[in-house]
Design an enzyme around this catalytic site. Structure first.
Site, PDB file in Angstrom:
ATOM      1  N   HIS A 102      35.256  27.577  46.658  1.00 24.11           N
ATOM      2  CA  HIS A 102      33.823  27.204  46.780  1.00 24.11           C
ATOM      3  C   HIS A 102      33.348  25.840  47.379  1.00 24.11           C
ATOM      4  O   HIS A 102      34.132  24.908  46.774  1.00 24.11           O
ATOM      5  CB  HIS A 102      33.591  27.412  45.344  1.00 24.11           C
ATOM      6  CG  HIS A 102      33.560  28.564  44.745  1.00 24.11           C
ATOM      7  ND1 HIS A 102      32.584  29.867  44.998  1.00 24.11           N
ATOM      8  CD2 HIS A 102      34.288  29.141  43.623  1.00 24.11           C
ATOM      9  CE1 HIS A 102      32.757  30.744  44.155  1.00 24.11           C
ATOM     10  NE2 HIS A 102      33.794  30.433  43.531  1.00 24.11           N
ATOM     11  N   HIS A 112      36.993  34.351  50.517  1.00 25.82           N
ATOM     12  CA  HIS A 112      37.770  34.851  49.428  1.00 25.82           C
ATOM     13  C   HIS A 112      38.803  35.657  50.276  1.00 25.82           C
ATOM     14  O   HIS A 112      38.520  36.309  51.413  1.00 25.82           O
ATOM     15  CB  HIS A 112      37.036  35.993  48.588  1.00 25.82           C
ATOM     16  CG  HIS A 112      37.805  37.063  47.896  1.00 25.82           C
ATOM     17  ND1 HIS A 112      37.683  38.375  48.444  1.00 25.82           N
ATOM     18  CD2 HIS A 112      38.698  36.892  46.713  1.00 25.82           C
ATOM     19  CE1 HIS A 112      38.792  39.087  47.689  1.00 25.82           C
ATOM     20  NE2 HIS A 112      39.238  38.441  46.759  1.00 25.82           N
ATOM     21  N   ARG A 116      48.163  42.217  48.117  1.00 25.80           N
ATOM     22  CA  ARG A 116      48.606  42.637  47.083  1.00 25.80           C
ATOM     23  C   ARG A 116      49.590  43.934  47.227  1.00 25.80           C
ATOM     24  O   ARG A 116      49.271  44.606  48.300  1.00 25.80           O
ATOM     25  CB  ARG A 116      47.636  42.940  46.133  1.00 25.80           C
ATOM     26  CG  ARG A 116      46.790  44.103  46.397  1.00 25.80           C
ATOM     27  CD  ARG A 116      45.563  44.238  45.400  1.00 25.80           C
ATOM     28  NE  ARG A 116      44.468  45.051  45.936  1.00 25.80           N
ATOM     29  CZ  ARG A 116      43.408  44.838  46.600  1.00 25.80           C
ATOM     30  NH1 ARG A 116      43.321  43.682  46.856  1.00 25.80           N
ATOM     31  NH2 ARG A 116      42.627  45.793  47.172  1.00 25.80           N
ATOM     32  N   HIS A 151      34.678  37.245  62.145  1.00 23.97           N
ATOM     33  CA  HIS A 151      35.042  38.904  62.487  1.00 23.97           C
ATOM     34  C   HIS A 151      36.184  38.882  63.608  1.00 23.97           C
ATOM     35  O   HIS A 151      36.910  39.910  63.617  1.00 23.97           O
ATOM     36  CB  HIS A 151      33.804  39.808  62.654  1.00 23.97           C
ATOM     37  CG  HIS A 151      33.475  40.005  61.409  1.00 23.97           C
ATOM     38  ND1 HIS A 151      33.435  41.269  60.826  1.00 23.97           N
ATOM     39  CD2 HIS A 151      32.111  39.490  60.465  1.00 23.97           C
ATOM     40  CE1 HIS A 151      32.793  41.164  59.575  1.00 23.97           C
ATOM     41  NE2 HIS A 151      31.846  40.297  59.710  1.00 23.97           N
ATOM     42  N   GLY A 264      45.851  43.188  30.689  1.00 26.45           N
ATOM     43  CA  GLY A 264      46.598  42.040  29.821  1.00 26.45           C
ATOM     44  C   GLY A 264      46.552  40.723  30.611  1.00 26.45           C
ATOM     45  O   GLY A 264      47.576  39.993  30.070  1.00 26.45           O
ATOM     46  N   GLY A 265      46.038  40.425  31.564  1.00 25.53           N
ATOM     47  CA  GLY A 265      46.471  39.355  32.418  1.00 25.53           C
ATOM     48  C   GLY A 265      46.141  38.116  31.787  1.00 25.53           C
ATOM     49  O   GLY A 265      45.522  38.177  30.616  1.00 25.53           O
ATOM     50  N   ARG A 266      46.412  36.972  32.558  1.00 24.12           N
ATOM     51  CA  ARG A 266      46.114  35.865  32.059  1.00 24.12           C
ATOM     52  C   ARG A 266      44.666  35.521  32.495  1.00 24.12           C
ATOM     53  O   ARG A 266      44.351  35.154  33.589  1.00 24.12           O
ATOM     54  CB  ARG A 266      47.078  34.600  32.730  1.00 24.12           C
ATOM     55  CG  ARG A 266      47.005  33.113  32.351  1.00 24.12           C
ATOM     56  CD  ARG A 266      47.905  32.456  32.609  1.00 24.12           C
ATOM     57  NE  ARG A 266      48.165  31.141  32.435  1.00 24.12           N
ATOM     58  CZ  ARG A 266      47.492  30.122  33.008  1.00 24.12           C
ATOM     59  NH1 ARG A 266      46.838  30.409  34.201  1.00 24.12           N
ATOM     60  NH2 ARG A 266      47.616  28.836  32.632  1.00 24.12           N
TER      61      ARG A 266
END
Length: 308
Positions: A102, A112, A116, A151, A264-266
């Site tokens: 930001h 962004h 993964r 792009h 259940g992540g941080r």
């Protein structure tokens, strides 16, 4: 099909985190990334951990986070198995790098990026694995040169998968980063992919690395060109108002946010994508003929930015 090399993926992601943080800190010139290594407690979701790196109150970057995580769990959460219901209930391992920057100057877009890797395992069955990720740009004041550059880098990033990859993943990005309740895109897009395992592990891993490696060449020139652009209270106010759309998308639609919360992540690392300051106002509309209205009329409309 080649077998996945989890160690190679993890090593690349950690190296990518360091290279991105170093490049952004040099470009900012006024702050450093704080490092917060964390471990997840054993329990319902098993274990894992990560490295969160956050830059706050920089000269150029108001707040930015670059987060590496590597977690394991007993059962894939709904956000990860929605498109593969046959994998529901499998033990999983997930690792990735996610970042949101930001900027302070309203003429610099928010950016962004995410890459993964997932692997889901079940006894007596071959593991299922896939890659996902991409990068997208959210301007407050549009600029054609920035859109074409962004792009152009997205198209280059897609080169390892051939000429058809960029149009496919650009369209996927336009469709994914869309606020249905507002009827508008979050920004000008870029590329987005998920559930990718076509062509074997090495092919997909090479492509993921290309996406990760193209983020800095895509964003840094834009940041450097716009960081000294003059602005006043009006532009700052509009930036904070438009940041509200970013928050709405991340909390309502973003699969990464949902996965982190469902697994259940941080919480601190999951919500590091939120901007430090934001505004909402009731039923606001920009005045016709202004720079603010131009964002809606020209830039928040999916289009081919690389057309001749």
């Amino acid at each position: 099909m080649s077998q996945p090399d989890k160690a190679a993926v993890k090593s690349y992601l950690i190296e990518l985190q360091e290279s991105i943080c170093s490049a952004l800190a040099r470009a900012d010139g006024g702050a450093v990334f704080e490092t917060d290594a964390w471990l997840r407690e054993e329990g319902e979701w098993l274990g894992g951990g990560g490295i969160s790196r956050v830059l706050r109150e920089g000269a150029v970057i108001e707040q930015g986070g670059v987060n590496f995580s590597h977690v394991t769990g007993k059962s894939l959460p709904p956000s990860a198995s929605a498109h593969r219901p046959e994998l529901a209930g499998r033990r999983f391992e997930a690792m990735g790098l996610s970042l949101v920057i930001h900027p302070r100057n309203p003429y610099i877009p928010t950016s962004h990026a995410n890459v993964r890797f997932f692997i889901a395992e079940q006894q007596d069955e071959l593991p299922a694995w896939w890659f996902g990720g991409g990068f997208d740009l959210t301007p407050y004041y549009g600029n054609d040169a920035d859109c074409r550059h962004w792009h152009g880098m997205a198209r280059e990033a897609c080169a390892p998968l051939g000429a058809g990859a960029y149009p496919r993943f650009k369209q996927w990005c336009d469709d994914y980063f869309f606020l249905k309740h507002r009827g508008e895109p979050r920004g000008i897009g870029g590329l987005f992919f998920d559930d990718l395992n076509e062509g074997g592990f090495e092919t997909c891993f090479t492509f993921m690395k290309s996406v990760g490696d193209h983020y800095i060449p895509a964003y840094l020139p834009i940041l450097q060109r716009r960081k000294n652009h003059p602005y006043g209270e009006r532009q700052r106010d509009f930036q904070l108002y438009r940041r509200g759309r970013y928050v709405e998308f991340n909390l309502v639609y973003d699969r990464g946010t949902l996965f982190g919360l469902q697994s259940g992540g941080r919480t601190e690392s999951i919500l590091m994508s939120m901007p430090p300051l934001v505004k909402w106002r009731y039923n606001w509309q920009p005045e016709p003929g202004t720079e603010e209205s131009e964002l809606y009329e020209r830039y928040l409309k999916p289009q081919d930015w690389l057309a001749e």
